[in-house]
Design a protein around this motif. Structure first.
Motif, PDB file in Angstrom:
ATOM      1  N   ALA A   1       0.853  -1.193   0.000  1.00  0.00           N
ATOM      2  CA  ALA A   1       0.000   0.000   0.000  1.00  0.00           C
ATOM      3  C   ALA A   1       0.880   1.231   0.000  1.00  0.00           C
ATOM      4  CB  ALA A   1      -0.904   0.011   1.241  1.00  0.00           C
ATOM      5  N   ALA A   2       0.279   2.346  -0.411  1.00  0.00           N
ATOM      6  CA  ALA A   2       0.971   3.628  -0.351  1.00  0.00           C
ATOM      7  C   ALA A   2      -0.080   4.709  -0.126  1.00  0.00           C
ATOM      8  CB  ALA A   2       1.740   3.887  -1.650  1.00  0.00           C
ATOM      9  N   PHE A   3       0.264   5.687   0.697  1.00  0.00           N
ATOM     10  CA  PHE A   3      -0.712   6.721   1.066  1.00  0.00           C
ATOM     11  C   PHE A   3      -0.043   8.086   1.107  1.00  0.00           C
ATOM     12  CE2 PHE A   3      -1.803   2.798   3.331  1.00  0.00           C
ATOM     13  CZ  PHE A   3      -3.105   2.583   2.877  1.00  0.00           C
ATOM     14  N   SER A   4      -0.809   9.090   0.687  1.00  0.00           N
ATOM     15  CA  SER A   4      -0.366  10.468   0.855  1.00  0.00           C
ATOM     16  C   SER A   4      -0.919  10.995   2.179  1.00  0.00           C
ATOM     17  CB  SER A   4      -0.895  11.329  -0.285  1.00  0.00           C
ATOM     18  OG  SER A   4      -2.301  11.451  -0.150  1.00  0.00           O
ATOM     19  N   GLY A   5      -0.490  12.183   2.562  1.00  0.00           N
ATOM     20  CA  GLY A   5      -1.033  12.803   3.766  1.00  0.00           C
ATOM     21  C   GLY A   5      -2.541  12.967   3.691  1.00  0.00           C
ATOM     22  N   LYS A   6      -3.042  13.345   2.517  1.00  0.00           N
ATOM     23  CA  LYS A   6      -4.496  13.526   2.373  1.00  0.00           C
ATOM     24  C   LYS A   6      -5.227  12.192   2.489  1.00  0.00           C
ATOM     25  CE  LYS A   6      -4.901  17.880  -0.051  1.00  0.00           C
ATOM     26  NZ  LYS A   6      -4.504  18.497  -1.300  1.00  0.00           N
TER      27      LYS A   6
ATOM     28  N   HIS B   1      -0.094  19.753  13.773  1.00  0.00           N
ATOM     29  CA  HIS B   1       1.020  18.951  13.269  1.00  0.00           C
ATOM     30  C   HIS B   1       0.474  17.560  13.010  1.00  0.00           C
ATOM     31  CE1 HIS B   1       5.117  16.850  14.269  1.00  0.00           C
ATOM     32  NE2 HIS B   1       4.899  16.916  12.972  1.00  0.00           N
ATOM     33  N   TRP B   2       0.234  17.249  11.721  1.00  0.00           N
ATOM     34  CA  TRP B   2      -0.316  15.938  11.364  1.00  0.00           C
ATOM     35  C   TRP B   2       0.822  14.959  11.140  1.00  0.00           C
ATOM     36  CZ3 TRP B   2      -5.210  15.719  12.449  1.00  0.00           C
ATOM     37  CH2 TRP B   2      -5.989  16.882  12.387  1.00  0.00           C
ATOM     38  N   PRO B   3       0.576  13.666  11.357  1.00  0.00           N
ATOM     39  CA  PRO B   3       1.640  12.666  11.158  1.00  0.00           C
ATOM     40  C   PRO B   3       2.243  12.735   9.748  1.00  0.00           C
ATOM     41  CG  PRO B   3      -0.156  11.710  12.407  1.00  0.00           C
ATOM     42  CD  PRO B   3      -0.630  13.061  11.977  1.00  0.00           C
ATOM     43  N   LEU B   4       1.391  12.995   8.737  1.00  0.00           N
ATOM     44  CA  LEU B   4       1.909  13.335   7.406  1.00  0.00           C
ATOM     45  C   LEU B   4       1.298  14.671   7.039  1.00  0.00           C
ATOM     46  CD1 LEU B   4       1.509  10.084   5.226  1.00  0.00           C
ATOM     47  CD2 LEU B   4       3.624  10.986   6.227  1.00  0.00           C
ATOM     48  N   THR B   5       2.112  15.549   6.486  1.00  0.00           N
ATOM     49  CA  THR B   5       1.541  16.849   6.142  1.00  0.00           C
ATOM     50  C   THR B   5       0.632  16.693   4.927  1.00  0.00           C
ATOM     51  OG1 THR B   5       1.990  19.190   5.856  1.00  0.00           O
ATOM     52  CG2 THR B   5       3.427  17.649   4.675  1.00  0.00           C
ATOM     53  N   GLN B   6      -0.397  17.554   4.853  1.00  0.00           N
ATOM     54  CA  GLN B   6      -1.416  17.392   3.816  1.00  0.00           C
ATOM     55  C   GLN B   6      -1.345  18.466   2.739  1.00  0.00           C
ATOM     56  OE1 GLN B   6      -4.981  17.148   6.254  1.00  0.00           O
ATOM     57  NE2 GLN B   6      -4.014  15.538   7.472  1.00  0.00           N
ATOM     58  N   ASP B   7      -0.726  19.607   3.083  1.00  0.00           N
ATOM     59  CA  ASP B   7      -0.773  20.720   2.125  1.00  0.00           C
ATOM     60  C   ASP B   7       0.615  21.318   1.882  1.00  0.00           C
ATOM     61  OD1 ASP B   7      -0.553  21.540   4.736  1.00  0.00           O
ATOM     62  OD2 ASP B   7      -2.073  23.113   4.602  1.00  0.00           O
ATOM     63  N   ILE B   8       1.324  21.606   2.960  1.00  0.00           N
ATOM     64  CA  ILE B   8       2.623  22.265   2.845  1.00  0.00           C
ATOM     65  C   ILE B   8       3.655  21.479   3.640  1.00  0.00           C
ATOM     66  CG2 ILE B   8       3.914  24.353   3.510  1.00  0.00           C
ATOM     67  CD1 ILE B   8       1.421  25.965   2.874  1.00  0.00           C
TER      68      ILE B   8
ATOM     69  N   ALA C   1       4.342  11.292   2.452  1.00  0.00           N
ATOM     70  CA  ALA C   1       3.674  10.053   2.024  1.00  0.00           C
ATOM     71  C   ALA C   1       4.341   8.865   2.710  1.00  0.00           C
ATOM     72  CB  ALA C   1       3.761   9.894   0.503  1.00  0.00           C
ATOM     73  N   VAL C   2       3.637   7.722   2.702  1.00  0.00           N
ATOM     74  CA  VAL C   2       4.237   6.481   3.211  1.00  0.00           C
ATOM     75  C   VAL C   2       3.982   5.355   2.232  1.00  0.00           C
ATOM     76  CG1 VAL C   2       4.257   6.736   5.721  1.00  0.00           C
ATOM     77  CG2 VAL C   2       2.154   6.047   4.573  1.00  0.00           C
ATOM     78  N   VAL C   3       4.915   4.419   2.207  1.00  0.00           N
ATOM     79  CA  VAL C   3       4.660   3.178   1.484  1.00  0.00           C
ATOM     80  C   VAL C   3       4.883   2.020   2.450  1.00  0.00           C
ATOM     81  CG1 VAL C   3       5.292   4.092  -0.781  1.00  0.00           C
ATOM     82  CG2 VAL C   3       7.034   3.058   0.662  1.00  0.00           C
ATOM     83  N   VAL C   4       4.178   0.928   2.165  1.00  0.00           N
ATOM     84  CA  VAL C   4       4.275  -0.257   3.011  1.00  0.00           C
ATOM     85  C   VAL C   4       4.532  -1.436   2.082  1.00  0.00           C
ATOM     86  CG1 VAL C   4       3.150  -1.633   4.788  1.00  0.00           C
ATOM     87  CG2 VAL C   4       2.568   0.771   4.543  1.00  0.00           C
ATOM     88  N   ALA C   5       5.563  -2.219   2.418  1.00  0.00           N
ATOM     89  CA  ALA C   5       5.942  -3.311   1.518  1.00  0.00           C
ATOM     90  C   ALA C   5       6.367  -4.539   2.318  1.00  0.00           C
ATOM     91  CB  ALA C   5       7.069  -2.848   0.592  1.00  0.00           C
ATOM     92  N   GLU C   6       6.574  -5.621   1.578  1.00  0.00           N
ATOM     93  CA  GLU C   6       6.878  -6.890   2.227  1.00  0.00           C
ATOM     94  C   GLU C   6       8.292  -6.952   2.799  1.00  0.00           C
ATOM     95  OE1 GLU C   6       4.713  -9.271   2.660  1.00  0.00           O
ATOM     96  OE2 GLU C   6       3.104  -8.826   1.222  1.00  0.00           O
ATOM     97  N   SER C   7       9.179  -6.076   2.338  1.00  0.00           N
ATOM     98  CA  SER C   7      10.545  -6.103   2.854  1.00  0.00           C
ATOM     99  C   SER C   7      11.052  -4.677   3.025  1.00  0.00           C
ATOM    100  CB  SER C   7      11.480  -6.863   1.904  1.00  0.00           C
ATOM    101  OG  SER C   7      11.703  -6.089   0.730  1.00  0.00           O
TER     102      SER C   7
END
Lengths: 163, 790
Positions: free
Chosen positions: B68-73, B98-105, B114-120
């Motif tokens: 999976a991968a996610f942006s702040g938004k 202060h959000w865990p991932l910033t959404q705008d600036i 952003a974050v990505v999650v992978a098997e390794s």
């Protein structure tokens, strides 16, 4: 594409197929499960990952696992023999040479190599020899003391056994 | 249960925690793995200030191994609240979310977008590289003074200013004192930013139990209990469903006294994906994303008599918050706010702190937290005052020390000090340093005009620690209490388990707490196990920072052990058929007064409590007692540090020839541990004076971006430290203990800087910036010589 390697770690032979880009330290930690060897940086600066390769200290983050093919590796887990601590391990305990303990395995391995190379260590030569190993807790003072004490113990036991 | 006659407190008992650490068996967070766990990688802004136009995750999402991968938004709906800031120091403080991932600036280089999650681990790192973020770079506010000038770029546009707060404290009538004083010295100091550099980078692992809605988090943190509360606030997961474990932690120095976005992210992702998620920080990432320390600009004034006796203190401080307020960012400088008078007397006091937002990594506690900054300002200004009134640095300190006291005594900063004999530590330090000989050598070299000149510097510091009395914290607007807790349990077979709410990362809690309990219960120290670092094991705790573990947590340990003694005393009286008052207790043994052979040991009584076959009516079986201790006051360690340096006047290189630290940290539990804390701290402080600085360029790019260019000293770079001590019991607690974790970094930087200035004083040098790199010292010498020639 995996590459086959065969190496000895703490006296045990291992055969494995590894990714060519895998660092030796992650092979040791994640493939063999020997988590005593720590990772503290990504620039080969801190020395937390120091192991012995054919008896000499090497930062295991500076090598690929494939480069260790055919080599003889000792990690912190291989220092105590039959339940007896290595004199360096004992000296770190006696001299309070560790606080959080994270740099300690690398320090002990670096010390083993230093003493092996030069049993007549002085305070200055210990400090110079540890230049590649960072500790943030102890200010190094008790680490230096511990290594000098261990060197002395190793020297005197060598004298006893050579009689 | 074995009986012991000896007392452990005061002895250098060898550390119980060492065995696993010297054999590679200690388990740090990174060492823990769960089958099927996923790896998280954070995509971070390369810009100090940039609008995020778009985040394209499509390439990352289709890569091998990516889950999976996610942006702040994308994750905006996962948060119940922004990251917790627990210390709103004023009513009108500006605390933008202060959000865990910033959404705008993105507001600093390293801000997560952003974050990505992978098997390794490798797949996650590869996928993070494939995330495409379209940034619109904005002008950053980097320099603190420029950031509060008119027209400066704003870190948070919507608050309309880069000033977060202004906090003041006034005692007496400083305006009148300063107007009337014949002597006023005014100084300006820059306390450069530091990167804490615990050798273990941060790491987080979260294991969900989806059916139960429960989560276990392992984190390389100093504060598992506070993390739990904060995670509940940010993620909305009930506190009762969250278990936080701090296993072995490889150093903190304040940098793990924090609640970090990655903790919230791992938790949120484990919840979304129903799988364990792990994140391990790289060192370069640590430099950007783990909080920094210090970073102040200070203006300080002393008002004094003509002979140098101080009447008043006044300071104005700009303190860099970085881009966001983290857990105690705004309060950290205030931990020094009461100490801008050192151990000295006076009748008026005024300090003003202004917290400034900049587009840099947030700051927060770093070993000493606010107190090294205060001590630096005071000890440098003492020397400036000495020069002004023509006195020796020793003499100026002597005439200003608060006289020796053993009962609580007020300070100009408004504190009530517990105990002190400041002149005694200075005397001892002078003796250990061989002060007269050093001055003789200095005179000789000056007369000979040698290239290498000697300087001698002093720091006679006072600090406050043992954070903190809850009522004081309330008055300072901190959101939580400052108590701590301990449980002492007798096992039926005579062993003892101690569970504590403080949580070590090198400080030797396991050994020192065992020493206290072993003495209280009269058992061998090896029979006492100390457990910590787990919110499920220790439901009550406020964790470890601010030299509080012994002065607060240790007192709780002692009180819990005393409760155990009180309970088993009832059983002893019952079994021996006497009244409780007819028993004498010593070394773990209750004996009938006048009949010493009629006796029971704590261990025997613990067994009786477990069988419950013959207990006094109404007494509950088992022996397990908990104490929660909330101190009524801080504790106040103090001491005298003397540094002798050799300055190469041709190259600017500074070598520390001799360093003497004489500290009074109250009653000492374990001298070897105390000395270890002092030496480690002093070396860290010497590094602050000579080597370490986080440097940003004008675009907000961190130039000291890895261990290769941020100069952490190695063994050849630092001297041997000579440690002396005095032992004046604190009046704050019944153990008489103070704290020792931070004395070294609090005391040492001004001693080193004062020494270099002393060495160069024949050239007319009265100031030098930090860190005192050879280049900076060389330039100072050159400028002084050129100035003299003009």
């Amino acid at each position: 594409m995996l590459r086959h390697i065969s190496l000895t770690v703490n006296g045990t032979r291992h055969d494995a197929d590894v990714e060519p880009r895998q660092l030796l330290v992650y092979f040791i930690r994640e493939t063999l499960g020997l988590t005593g060897t720590n990772v503290g940086c990504d620039t080969s600066t801190c020395g937390a990952c120091t192991v012995l390769i054919d008896g000499r200290s090497v930062k295991s983050c500076t090598m690929l696992a494939v480069q260790a093919d055919g080599r003889d590796i000792t990690t912190i887990e291989g220092m105590a023999r039959n339940g007896d601590l290595h004199p360096i391990q004992r000296a770190f305990h006696e001299n309070h040479g560790l606080q959080c303990g994270y740099c300690t395995p690398g320090m002990i391995m670096a010390a083993a190599s230093l003493i092996e190379e030069n049993p007549q260590l002085s305070e200055e030569s210990v400090r110079m020899g540890l230049e590649g190993n960072l500790c943030r807790c102890t200010g190094y003072q008790n680490i230096v003391k511990a290594i000098l004490a261990a060197a002395e113990e190793i020297r005197s036991s060598a004298r006893v056994s050579s009689r | 249960m074995a009986q012991v006659k000896e007392r452990y407190v005061g002895q250098s008992v060898k550390r119980k925690e060492d065995a696993e650490l010297i054999t590679g068996q200690g388990r740090y967070t990174e060492d823990i793995s769960i089958p099927g766990m996923l790896w998280m990688s954070v995509v971070r802004s390369p810009f100090a200030n940039a609008r995020i136009r778009s985040v394209d995750l499509s390439k990352a999402r289709v890569m091998d191994g990516v889950v999976a991968a996610f942006s702040g938004k994308d994750l905006a709906g996962d948060w119940a609240a922004p990251m917790l800031m627990a210390w709103p120091v004023t009513e009108d403080i500006k605390n933008p979310p202060h959000w865990p991932l910033t959404q705008d600036i993105a507001r600093y280089q390293g801000d997560g977008v952003a974050v990505v999650v992978a098997e390794s681990r490798a797949a996650a790192a590869d996928a993070a590289e494939a995330v495409e973020v379209d940034y619109e770079p904005l002008d950053p506010a980097v320099d603190m003074e420029a950031a509060i000038a008119d027209g400066a770029p704003l870190v948070h546009e919507d608050i309309g200013t880069n000033k977060s707060y202004t906090w003041t404290l006034t005692n007496g009538d400083p305006d009148k004192v300063f107007a009337d004083a014949p002597v006023v010295v005014k100084e300006r100091y820059v306390i450069q930013r530091q990167i804490p550099n615990a050798i273990e980078p941060r790491a987080v692992l979260v294991q969900p139990s989806p059916a139960q809605g429960e989560f276990t988090m392992w984190s390389a943190t100093q504060i598992p209990h506070i993390v739990r509360v904060a995670m509940t606030i940010t993620t909305g997961i009930p506190e009762s469903k969250l278990r936080i474990i701090a296993p072995k932690v490889g150093g903190g120095f304040g940098s793990k006294l924090q609640v970090y976005p990655e903790e919230a992210l791992c938790l949120a992702l484990a919840k979304r994906l129903g799988r364990a998620v792990k994140w391990v920080e790289t060192r370069s990432e640590n430099y950007l994303a783990t909080h920094h320390g210090r970073d102040q600009i200070q203006e300080i004034e002393f008002a004094a008599d003509e002979d140098g006796k101080i009447r008043g203190y006044r300071c104005r401080i700009l303190t860099n918050m970085g881009a966001y307020l983290m857990i105690i960012t705004p309060g950290t400088p205030l931990l020094g706010a009461f100490l801008y008078c050192g151990p000295y007397g006076g009748e008026a006091y005024h300090v003003e702190f202004t917290g400034v937002f900049t587009n840099t990594t947030p700051t927060d506690a770093y070993r000493g937290a606010g107190r090294p900054e205060a001590t630096y300002a005071v000890e440098r200004t003492m020397d400036a005052l000495a020069r002004r009134v023509g006195k020796d640095p020793v003499e100026i300190r002597r005439i200003n020390f608060i006289p020796p006291f053993t009962e609580p005594t007020p300070s100009p900063g408004g504190l009530t000090l517990d105990s002190g004999n400041y002149a005694a530590t200075l005397d001892r330090a002078l003796e250990l340093a061989g002060y007269e000989d050093l001055r003789k050598e200095q005179r000789a070299r000056r007369e000979q005009g040698t290239v290498k000149q000697i300087g001698i510097g002093f720091s006679t510091y006072l600090e406050m620690c043992g954070l903190a009395p809850s009522r004081v914290l309330s008055a300072l607007r901190y959101a939580a209490g400052g108590w701590d807790a301990a449980t002492v349990r007798l096992l039926p077979t005579g062993k003892v388990v101690v569970i504590v709410g403080t949580t070590p990362h090198g400080q030797s809690h396991v050994t020192t707490f065992a020493q206290i309990v072993a003495d209280d219960l009269g058992v061998p120290v090896d029979d006492v196990e100390v457990l910590y670092g787990d919110t499920q094991l220790a439901p009550l705790g406020m964790d470890t920072y601010g030299s509080r573990s012994l002065a607060v947590g240790g007192v709780a340990v002692h009180r819990a052990a005393q409760k155990v003694v009180a309970k088993v005393r009832k059983i002893a009286a019952h079994e021996l058929e006497v009244a409780e008052e007819d028993l004498e207790y010593e070394g773990g043994r209750f004996a009938v007064k006048g009949a010493p052979d009629r006796a029971k040991t704590v261990g025997e009584l613990g067994f009786s409590a477990w069988t419950a076959h013959n207990l006094p009516d109404g007494l509950e079986p088992g022996v397990e007692e908990t104490a929660v201790y909330d101190a009524q006051n801080f504790v106040f360690p103090y001491g005298a540090h003397i540094c002798a340096v050799e300055v190469d006047t041709e190259t600017g290189k500074v070598d520390v020839l001799k360093y003497v630290a004489v500290d009074d940290v109250g009653t000492i539990i374990n001298p070897q541990v105390v000395d270890g804390q002092v030496v480690g701290g002093v070396v860290q402080g010497i590094a602050e004076a000579l080597y370490e600085q986080a440097v940003y360029d004008e675009n907000g790019q961190l130039l000291t971006s890895s261990m290769t260019n941020y100069e952490i000293p190695a063994a050849p770079d630092v001297p041997e430290i000579a440690v002396g001590r005095s032992e004046t019991p604190s009046t704050t607690n019944e153990l008489g203990v103070k704290g020792v974790g931070e004395t070294g970094t609090i005391a040492s930087p001004p001693a080193v800087v004062n020494a270099v200035i002393d060495a160069l004083s024949p050239l007319g040098v009265t100031d030098i910036g930090r860190p005192m790199s050879p280049e900076r010292v060389w330039r100072t010498i050159r400028d002084a010589k050129e100035g003299g020639a003009r």
